[in-house]
Scaffold this active site. Sequence first.
Site, PDB file in Angstrom:
ATOM      1  N   HIS A 164      53.423  32.861  39.582  1.00  0.00           N
ATOM      2  CA  HIS A 164      53.040  31.513  39.989  1.00  0.00           C
ATOM      3  C   HIS A 164      51.632  31.198  39.494  1.00  0.00           C
ATOM      4  O   HIS A 164      50.899  32.081  39.049  1.00  0.00           O
ATOM      5  CB  HIS A 164      53.084  31.358  41.515  1.00  0.00           C
ATOM      6  N   LYS A 168      48.189  29.524  44.083  1.00  0.00           N
ATOM      7  CA  LYS A 168      49.093  29.909  45.168  1.00  0.00           C
ATOM      8  C   LYS A 168      48.417  30.953  46.052  1.00  0.00           C
ATOM      9  O   LYS A 168      47.851  31.930  45.548  1.00  0.00           O
ATOM     10  CB  LYS A 168      50.412  30.446  44.615  1.00  0.00           C
TER      11      LYS A 168
END
Length: 276
Positions: A164, A168
């Site tokens: 990600h 995040k």
Amino acid sequence: MSSKRNSLMLPLRIAIAGASGRMGRMLIEATLKEEGAVLASAFDRPGTTFIGRDAGELSGSATGILITDDPRAAIAAADCVIDFTRPEGTLAHLALARELGKAMVIGTTGFSTAEKEAIAAAAQAIPIVFAPNMAVGVNAVFKLLEVAARILDDGYDVEVIEAHHRFKVDAPSGTALRMGEVVACELGRDLETCAIYGREGVTGERKAETIGFSTIRGGDVVGDHTVLFAGIGERIEITHRSGSRMPYASGSLRAARFLAGRSSGLFDMQDVLGLR
């Protein structure tokens, strides 16, 4: 709660939490394009730059809906609130939705076991879709993992790899954990006891029943997930890659429509898509 609204064929009124965030902006854009739904309100934390500005600024077109820092008023104006914020914010919004009798779609991840239990308790009073990933493709992958685990059984080592963007804050992702849960359940294992989160140093040989997780964070990666079934002489990989957040937004609106007319209950995207 909303059966009358549906019977009159009125559009579903949507409230967007965390309106100025990455998912909030995408949800606003998707709602404005969604047939049968209207943007009723958009809200964010006090002090956020976009408070008092038109929500359409975040998607390129004026809407007449101003972003507010009053979650109670925003939720009261809607039939369903969609929330991809942080656990503490989501739980505060959930309390308001429960008090006001509003449906809720929760895409936030990173909840503790106790917080998940609080969501389940709230679902006794209002309808909730709570899922780690709202994308239709990811939920298709969950079903594929069930089939693969059933066929391959205990003869393959299972590893979950996810990537990600640098922003995040939780790891592994909720989607990765759900993938691990799906496989573990099919294999008759308890993920809490068989999961291995990263390896370092002299670890010894891999224990046969463990499920490993590897996390990558960097750049603007929207979300990549791979489950590796590694056997002797062959490997099977099941992968989903997200090119944008729009599939999450579209799936969330599909979940909101699913809740229309329901008075209570806890559901996930498998329910929404009829995959149970």
